[in-house]
Write a protein that holds these residues in place. Structure first.
Motif, mmCIF file in Angstrom:
data_model
loop_
_atom_site.group_PDB
_atom_site.id
_atom_site.type_symbol
_atom_site.label_atom_id
_atom_site.label_comp_id
_atom_site.label_asym_id
_atom_site.label_seq_id
_atom_site.Cartn_x
_atom_site.Cartn_y
_atom_site.Cartn_z
ATOM 1 N N GLY A 47 6.870 -5.865 -24.568
ATOM 2 C CA GLY A 47 6.667 -4.907 -25.653
ATOM 3 C C GLY A 47 6.285 -3.517 -25.180
ATOM 4 O O GLY A 47 6.061 -2.624 -25.988
ATOM 5 N N ILE A 48 6.209 -3.343 -23.863
ATOM 6 C CA ILE A 48 5.792 -2.056 -23.306
ATOM 7 C C ILE A 48 7.015 -1.276 -22.846
ATOM 8 O O ILE A 48 7.830 -1.774 -22.080
ATOM 9 N N ARG A 49 7.113 -0.046 -23.326
ATOM 10 C CA ARG A 49 8.214 0.818 -22.921
ATOM 11 C C ARG A 49 7.950 1.399 -21.537
ATOM 12 O O ARG A 49 8.798 1.398 -20.672
ATOM 13 N N THR A 72 0.147 14.492 -29.891
ATOM 14 C CA THR A 72 1.504 14.086 -29.515
ATOM 15 C C THR A 72 1.759 14.395 -28.053
ATOM 16 O O THR A 72 1.135 15.270 -27.459
ATOM 17 N N LEU A 73 2.719 13.673 -27.495
ATOM 18 C CA LEU A 73 3.094 13.810 -26.099
ATOM 19 C C LEU A 73 4.614 13.833 -26.023
ATOM 20 O O LEU A 73 5.277 13.037 -26.686
ATOM 21 N N ASN A 74 5.145 14.749 -25.244
ATOM 22 C CA ASN A 74 6.592 14.817 -25.054
ATOM 23 C C ASN A 74 6.960 13.891 -23.898
ATOM 24 O O ASN A 74 6.565 14.117 -22.760
ATOM 25 N N VAL A 75 7.713 12.846 -24.209
ATOM 26 C CA VAL A 75 8.165 11.891 -23.198
ATOM 27 C C VAL A 75 9.677 12.009 -23.090
ATOM 28 O O VAL A 75 10.405 11.491 -23.919
ATOM 29 N N ARG A 76 10.127 12.765 -22.090
ATOM 30 C CA ARG A 76 11.556 13.005 -21.859
ATOM 31 C C ARG A 76 12.279 13.445 -23.134
ATOM 32 O O ARG A 76 13.304 12.885 -23.517
ATOM 33 N N ILE A 105 -0.344 3.725 -22.615
ATOM 34 C CA ILE A 105 0.636 2.643 -22.639
ATOM 35 C C ILE A 105 1.559 2.905 -23.820
ATOM 36 O O ILE A 105 1.119 2.886 -24.973
ATOM 37 N N ALA A 106 2.835 3.168 -23.540
ATOM 38 C CA ALA A 106 3.805 3.411 -24.611
ATOM 39 C C ALA A 106 4.383 2.068 -25.051
ATOM 40 O O ALA A 106 5.054 1.392 -24.275
ATOM 41 N N ILE A 107 4.070 1.686 -26.297
ATOM 42 C CA ILE A 107 4.616 0.444 -26.848
ATOM 43 C C ILE A 107 5.740 0.803 -27.814
ATOM 44 O O ILE A 107 5.750 1.893 -28.384
ATOM 45 N N GLU A 108 6.675 -0.127 -27.982
ATOM 46 C CA GLU A 108 7.834 0.173 -28.821
ATOM 47 C C GLU A 108 8.281 -1.078 -29.562
ATOM 48 O O GLU A 108 8.220 -2.191 -29.037
ATOM 49 N N ASP A 109 8.729 -0.865 -30.789
ATOM 50 C CA ASP A 109 9.333 -1.926 -31.582
ATOM 51 C C ASP A 109 10.298 -1.279 -32.561
ATOM 52 O O ASP A 109 9.898 -0.409 -33.346
ATOM 53 N N GLN A 110 11.542 -1.685 -32.517
ATOM 54 C CA GLN A 110 12.586 -1.189 -33.426
ATOM 55 C C GLN A 110 12.571 0.329 -33.532
ATOM 56 O O GLN A 110 12.458 0.898 -34.612
ATOM 57 N N LEU A 163 -3.302 -8.792 -27.170
ATOM 58 C CA LEU A 163 -2.986 -8.001 -28.357
ATOM 59 C C LEU A 163 -1.532 -8.199 -28.773
ATOM 60 O O LEU A 163 -0.668 -8.507 -27.954
ATOM 61 N N ASP A 164 -1.284 -7.974 -30.061
ATOM 62 C CA ASP A 164 0.066 -8.022 -30.615
ATOM 63 C C ASP A 164 0.506 -6.591 -30.898
ATOM 64 O O ASP A 164 0.026 -5.958 -31.848
ATOM 65 N N GLN A 165 1.392 -6.057 -30.067
ATOM 66 C CA GLN A 165 1.784 -4.651 -30.187
ATOM 67 C C GLN A 165 2.521 -4.358 -31.496
ATOM 68 O O GLN A 165 2.403 -3.262 -32.036
ATOM 69 N N VAL A 166 3.237 -5.304 -32.050
ATOM 70 C CA VAL A 166 3.952 -5.075 -33.311
ATOM 71 C C VAL A 166 2.953 -4.895 -34.456
ATOM 72 O O VAL A 166 3.111 -4.002 -35.291
ATOM 73 N N SER A 167 1.894 -5.700 -34.470
ATOM 74 C CA SER A 167 0.860 -5.553 -35.500
ATOM 75 C C SER A 167 0.171 -4.199 -35.390
ATOM 76 O O SER A 167 -0.174 -3.589 -36.399
ATOM 77 N N ILE A 168 -0.030 -3.738 -34.165
ATOM 78 C CA ILE A 168 -0.662 -2.434 -33.962
ATOM 79 C C ILE A 168 0.260 -1.326 -34.477
ATOM 80 O O ILE A 168 -0.167 -0.433 -35.207
ATOM 81 N N LEU A 169 1.528 -1.396 -34.119
ATOM 82 C CA LEU A 169 2.488 -0.378 -34.556
ATOM 83 C C LEU A 169 2.626 -0.321 -36.072
ATOM 84 O O LEU A 169 2.757 0.753 -36.649
ATOM 85 N N ARG A 170 2.628 -1.455 -36.711
ATOM 86 C CA ARG A 170 2.898 -1.543 -38.149
ATOM 87 C C ARG A 170 1.628 -1.447 -39.015
ATOM 88 O O ARG A 170 1.704 -1.587 -40.219
ATOM 89 N N SER A 171 0.479 -1.214 -38.405
ATOM 90 C CA SER A 171 -0.790 -1.212 -39.129
ATOM 91 C C SER A 171 -0.884 -0.070 -40.152
ATOM 92 O O SER A 171 -0.429 1.044 -39.908
#
Length: 176
Positions: A47-49, A72-76, A105-110, A163-171
């Motif tokens: 789940g980690i980009r 915010t952070l500019n990542v490429r 830690i950059a996490i990503e989902d959809q 931890l569940d990264q999807v739950s964190i993203l969708r909180s």
């Protein structure tokens, strides 16, 4: 060197006559890290980009947003929100941003990406998902985002919380 016949066949003086069998790791790969309060967590590597270490001046503060967000952070070329994971999980100790680099830690989902700023990163570990237990004595602010925990040391009751990264993203906490 290339003209040496031992080079082409893979037989050299330093080669063992028999093949050594590589041990395959058990479990799944996880990233281990600490929040400012000293609690250790893990996230599944799938789940980690990526893991970043930007200087604090690369994180641009944004006014009138949730206090959990550092900016915010500019990542490429992609703008990524960066959040204080410890504060998100209810820590009373805020992240120290007065240092040369911040672990993110950059996490990503959809196609949704979020940077989680943490105190320090321990590294990657193969952890057996079969040994994950139901969390015990977990604060209500953390429980919706936990998959479980590992008891790393019975004597000291050292826990590693998954931890569940999807739950964190969708909180819904991000809207607060």
């Amino acid at each position: 060197m290339v003209g040496n016949p031992d080079f082409l066949t893979g037989r050299g003086q330093d080669q063992a006559p028999e093949f050594q069998e590589l041990e395959s790791p058990e479990g799944e790969l996880h990233l281990r890290f600490y929040t400012p309060s000293g609690t250790e967590f893990a996230l599944p590597a799938t789940g980690i980009r990526e893991v970043l270490s930007p200087s604090p001046d690369r994180i641009t503060p944004v006014p009138n947003v949730s206090p959990l967000l550092l900016g915010t952070l500019n990542v490429r070329g992609r703008v990524v929100w960066v959040a204080d994971l410890g504060q998100f999980l209810g820590d009373v100790v805020p992240l120290n941003t007065d240092k040369p680099e911040i672990s993110v830690i950059a996490i990503e989902d959809q196609d949704i990406m979020l940077g989680l700023a943490v105190d320090r990163i321990v590294g990657m570990d193969w952890l057996d998902i079969e040994n994950v237990q139901m969390p015990t004595a977990v604060p209500d602010s953390v429980s919706p985002f936990l998959r479980g925990e590992w008891v790393m040391d019975e004597a000291s009751q050292q826990l590693l919380r998954l931890l569940d990264q999807v739950s964190i993203l969708r909180s819904a906490r991000w809207a607060a």
